[in-house]
Write a protein that holds these residues in place. Structure first.
Motif, PDB file in Angstrom:
ATOM      1  N   MET A 281       0.846  -1.182   0.000  1.00  0.00           N
ATOM      2  CA  MET A 281       0.000   0.000   0.000  1.00  0.00           C
ATOM      3  C   MET A 281       0.888   1.241   0.000  1.00  0.00           C
ATOM      4  SD  MET A 281      -3.148   0.938   2.508  1.00  0.00           S
ATOM      5  CE  MET A 281      -2.316   1.361   4.002  1.00  0.00           C
ATOM      6  N   PRO A 282       0.681   2.173  -0.908  1.00  0.00           N
ATOM      7  CA  PRO A 282       1.517   3.370  -0.977  1.00  0.00           C
ATOM      8  C   PRO A 282       1.226   4.313   0.189  1.00  0.00           C
ATOM      9  CG  PRO A 282      -0.242   3.487  -2.591  1.00  0.00           C
ATOM     10  CD  PRO A 282      -0.319   2.130  -1.957  1.00  0.00           C
ATOM     11  N   PHE A 283       2.205   5.140   0.475  1.00  0.00           N
ATOM     12  CA  PHE A 283       2.044   6.152   1.515  1.00  0.00           C
ATOM     13  C   PHE A 283       1.168   7.283   1.006  1.00  0.00           C
ATOM     14  CE2 PHE A 283       6.078   4.153   2.693  1.00  0.00           C
ATOM     15  CZ  PHE A 283       5.865   3.945   4.049  1.00  0.00           C
ATOM     16  N   ASP A 284       0.591   8.021   1.947  1.00  0.00           N
ATOM     17  CA  ASP A 284      -0.236   9.165   1.603  1.00  0.00           C
ATOM     18  C   ASP A 284       0.590  10.439   1.441  1.00  0.00           C
ATOM     19  OD1 ASP A 284      -2.532   7.627   1.658  1.00  0.00           O
ATOM     20  OD2 ASP A 284      -2.951   8.088   3.754  1.00  0.00           O
ATOM     21  N   PHE A 285       1.900  10.365   1.637  1.00  0.00           N
ATOM     22  CA  PHE A 285       2.729  11.553   1.526  1.00  0.00           C
ATOM     23  C   PHE A 285       3.863  11.304   0.529  1.00  0.00           C
ATOM     24  CE2 PHE A 285       4.433   9.134   5.039  1.00  0.00           C
ATOM     25  CZ  PHE A 285       3.364   8.995   5.911  1.00  0.00           C
ATOM     26  N   PRO A 286       4.012  12.200  -0.437  1.00  0.00           N
ATOM     27  CA  PRO A 286       5.006  12.018  -1.498  1.00  0.00           C
ATOM     28  C   PRO A 286       6.451  11.981  -0.990  1.00  0.00           C
ATOM     29  CG  PRO A 286       3.486  13.794  -2.052  1.00  0.00           C
ATOM     30  CD  PRO A 286       3.184  13.367  -0.648  1.00  0.00           C
ATOM     31  N   TYR A 287       6.723  12.622   0.148  1.00  0.00           N
ATOM     32  CA  TYR A 287       8.094  12.654   0.655  1.00  0.00           C
ATOM     33  C   TYR A 287       8.601  11.244   0.936  1.00  0.00           C
ATOM     34  CZ  TYR A 287      12.198  14.224   3.227  1.00  0.00           C
ATOM     35  OH  TYR A 287      13.486  14.450   3.637  1.00  0.00           O
ATOM     36  N   ALA A 288       7.711  10.324   1.301  1.00  0.00           N
ATOM     37  CA  ALA A 288       8.109   8.932   1.544  1.00  0.00           C
ATOM     38  C   ALA A 288       8.722   8.324   0.296  1.00  0.00           C
ATOM     39  CB  ALA A 288       6.910   8.115   2.008  1.00  0.00           C
ATOM     40  N   ASP A 289       8.163   8.634  -0.859  1.00  0.00           N
ATOM     41  CA  ASP A 289       8.711   8.125  -2.123  1.00  0.00           C
ATOM     42  C   ASP A 289      10.071   8.756  -2.431  1.00  0.00           C
ATOM     43  OD1 ASP A 289       6.505   6.492  -2.554  1.00  0.00           O
ATOM     44  OD2 ASP A 289       5.428   8.062  -3.635  1.00  0.00           O
ATOM     45  N   VAL A 290      10.215  10.039  -2.121  1.00  0.00           N
ATOM     46  CA  VAL A 290      11.461  10.749  -2.405  1.00  0.00           C
ATOM     47  C   VAL A 290      12.620  10.128  -1.628  1.00  0.00           C
ATOM     48  CG1 VAL A 290      12.685  12.952  -2.135  1.00  0.00           C
ATOM     49  CG2 VAL A 290      10.342  12.925  -2.993  1.00  0.00           C
ATOM     50  N   ILE A 291      12.405   9.800  -0.353  1.00  0.00           N
ATOM     51  CA  ILE A 291      13.494   9.250   0.462  1.00  0.00           C
ATOM     52  C   ILE A 291      13.543   7.720   0.413  1.00  0.00           C
ATOM     53  CG2 ILE A 291      13.574  11.256   1.972  1.00  0.00           C
ATOM     54  CD1 ILE A 291      12.164   9.559   4.128  1.00  0.00           C
ATOM     55  N   GLY A 292      12.585   7.112  -0.271  1.00  0.00           N
ATOM     56  CA  GLY A 292      12.600   5.658  -0.419  1.00  0.00           C
ATOM     57  C   GLY A 292      12.136   4.905   0.811  1.00  0.00           C
TER      58      GLY A 292
ATOM     59  N   GLY B  90      12.142  13.907   8.665  1.00  0.00           N
ATOM     60  CA  GLY B  90      10.985  13.492   7.875  1.00  0.00           C
ATOM     61  C   GLY B  90      10.576  12.063   8.175  1.00  0.00           C
ATOM     62  N   LEU B  91      11.554  11.186   8.362  1.00  0.00           N
ATOM     63  CA  LEU B  91      11.261   9.793   8.690  1.00  0.00           C
ATOM     64  C   LEU B  91      10.578   9.688  10.055  1.00  0.00           C
ATOM     65  CD1 LEU B  91      11.644   6.853   7.694  1.00  0.00           C
ATOM     66  CD2 LEU B  91      13.808   6.836   8.958  1.00  0.00           C
ATOM     67  N   LEU B  92      11.037  10.468  11.026  1.00  0.00           N
ATOM     68  CA  LEU B  92      10.401  10.473  12.346  1.00  0.00           C
ATOM     69  C   LEU B  92       8.958  10.990  12.261  1.00  0.00           C
ATOM     70  CD1 LEU B  92      13.427  11.774  14.413  1.00  0.00           C
ATOM     71  CD2 LEU B  92      12.262   9.590  14.787  1.00  0.00           C
TER      72      LEU B  92
ATOM     73  N   CYS C  49       5.314   8.913  13.048  1.00  0.00           N
ATOM     74  CA  CYS C  49       4.205   9.345  13.907  1.00  0.00           C
ATOM     75  C   CYS C  49       2.869   9.197  13.183  1.00  0.00           C
ATOM     76  CB  CYS C  49       4.412  10.789  14.365  1.00  0.00           C
ATOM     77  SG  CYS C  49       5.790  10.998  15.511  1.00  0.00           S
ATOM     78  N   TYR C  50       2.810   9.614  11.930  1.00  0.00           N
ATOM     79  CA  TYR C  50       1.585   9.452  11.149  1.00  0.00           C
ATOM     80  C   TYR C  50       1.249   7.973  10.967  1.00  0.00           C
ATOM     81  CZ  TYR C  50       2.124  14.368   9.818  1.00  0.00           C
ATOM     82  OH  TYR C  50       2.255  15.728   9.819  1.00  0.00           O
ATOM     83  N   GLU C  51       2.267   7.168  10.714  1.00  0.00           N
ATOM     84  CA  GLU C  51       2.067   5.736  10.503  1.00  0.00           C
ATOM     85  C   GLU C  51       1.522   5.069  11.777  1.00  0.00           C
ATOM     86  OE1 GLU C  51       2.280   2.408   7.875  1.00  0.00           O
ATOM     87  OE2 GLU C  51       2.391   4.552   7.538  1.00  0.00           O
ATOM     88  N   ALA C  52       2.013   5.494  12.935  1.00  0.00           N
ATOM     89  CA  ALA C  52       1.519   4.939  14.201  1.00  0.00           C
ATOM     90  C   ALA C  52       0.050   5.298  14.418  1.00  0.00           C
ATOM     91  CB  ALA C  52       2.365   5.447  15.363  1.00  0.00           C
TER      92      ALA C  52
ATOM     93  N   GLU D 144     -13.806   3.867   9.560  1.00  0.00           N
ATOM     94  CA  GLU D 144     -14.384   4.708   8.500  1.00  0.00           C
ATOM     95  C   GLU D 144     -14.391   6.184   8.894  1.00  0.00           C
ATOM     96  OE1 GLU D 144     -15.198   3.666   5.477  1.00  0.00           O
ATOM     97  OE2 GLU D 144     -14.565   1.652   6.048  1.00  0.00           O
ATOM     98  N   GLN D 145     -14.400   6.457  10.179  1.00  0.00           N
ATOM     99  CA  GLN D 145     -14.421   7.836  10.677  1.00  0.00           C
ATOM    100  C   GLN D 145     -13.013   8.355  10.974  1.00  0.00           C
ATOM    101  OE1 GLN D 145     -17.286   9.581  10.833  1.00  0.00           O
ATOM    102  NE2 GLN D 145     -18.278   7.792   9.948  1.00  0.00           N
ATOM    103  N   LYS D 146     -12.012   7.760  10.329  1.00  0.00           N
ATOM    104  CA  LYS D 146     -10.630   8.160  10.575  1.00  0.00           C
ATOM    105  C   LYS D 146     -10.449   9.645  10.262  1.00  0.00           C
ATOM    106  CE  LYS D 146      -7.809   5.480   8.549  1.00  0.00           C
ATOM    107  NZ  LYS D 146      -6.784   4.702   7.840  1.00  0.00           N
ATOM    108  N   PRO D 147      -9.922  10.431  11.211  1.00  0.00           N
ATOM    109  CA  PRO D 147      -9.752  11.865  10.956  1.00  0.00           C
ATOM    110  C   PRO D 147      -8.571  12.139  10.026  1.00  0.00           C
ATOM    111  CG  PRO D 147      -8.867  11.315  13.094  1.00  0.00           C
ATOM    112  CD  PRO D 147      -9.497  10.059  12.552  1.00  0.00           C
ATOM    113  N   ARG D 148      -8.603  13.307   9.397  1.00  0.00           N
ATOM    114  CA  ARG D 148      -7.428  13.775   8.662  1.00  0.00           C
ATOM    115  C   ARG D 148      -6.412  14.225   9.699  1.00  0.00           C
ATOM    116  NH1 ARG D 148      -8.278  17.979   4.184  1.00  0.00           N
ATOM    117  NH2 ARG D 148      -8.581  19.192   6.053  1.00  0.00           N
ATOM    118  N   LEU D 149      -5.157  13.993   9.415  1.00  0.00           N
ATOM    119  CA  LEU D 149      -4.088  14.330  10.348  1.00  0.00           C
ATOM    120  C   LEU D 149      -3.362  15.573   9.866  1.00  0.00           C
ATOM    121  CD1 LEU D 149      -2.645  10.730  10.801  1.00  0.00           C
ATOM    122  CD2 LEU D 149      -4.458  11.847  12.117  1.00  0.00           C
ATOM    123  N   LYS D 150      -3.236  16.550  10.761  1.00  0.00           N
ATOM    124  CA  LYS D 150      -2.544  17.793  10.424  1.00  0.00           C
ATOM    125  C   LYS D 150      -1.495  18.063  11.498  1.00  0.00           C
ATOM    126  CE  LYS D 150      -6.489  19.940   8.134  1.00  0.00           C
ATOM    127  NZ  LYS D 150      -7.364  21.111   8.087  1.00  0.00           N
TER     128      LYS D 150
END
Length: 127
Positions: free
Chosen positions: A1-12, A46-48, A52-55, A64-70
């Motif tokens: 499953m891909p990440f929701d943030f493009p920076y993850a792809d940039v750093i691999g 960025g990895l740290l 946090c978002y991944e946790a 289904e009611q998962k909030p958006r994370l900011k």
């Protein structure tokens, strides 16, 4: 499953859930190099943050009611230089409130008991 943030792809970054924990790993590539032979501090930060978002994503699961994370803020302590090897990060949720979640993350390389950086992050839960 891909990440929701493009920076993850940039750093691999890739997921490593072998232990049941939401661990993120990046391999050594020249794109993540800061000073010669060391991982750039921004990549570690960025990895740290992504850990946090991944946790939180792991905590909410298929809700289904998962909030958006900011992000509200993040504080990073750099403890030692990260050398040319795989770098891992995992976060643990300290508290989930109605509007804010608190997470703590650690980043290491060969030995989890010798972290190269730690972080504390506050995240707004946009419900």
């Amino acid at each position: 499953m891909p990440f929701d943030f493009p920076y993850a792809d940039v750093i691999g970054a890739r997921r490593n859930n072998a232990t049941g924990e939401p661990i993120l790993t990046i391999g050594w590539r020249h794109e993540v190099e800061g000073r010669p032979g060391f991982v750039h501090g921004g990549v570690i930060g960025g990895l740290l943050e992504m850990a946090c978002y991944e946790a939180l994503d792991h905590e909410f699961g298929r809700d289904e009611q998962k909030p958006r994370l900011k992000p509200i803020n993040i504080s990073i302590d750099y403890l030692r230089g990260g050398v040319m090897t795989d770098t891992h990060a995992v976060a643990h949720i300290v508290r989930i409130g109605k509007r804010v979640a608190n997470a703590s993350a650690v980043c290491w390389q060969d030995d989890r008991s010798r972290p190269i950086a730690t972080a504390r992050m506050h995240i707004l839960l946009d419900r």
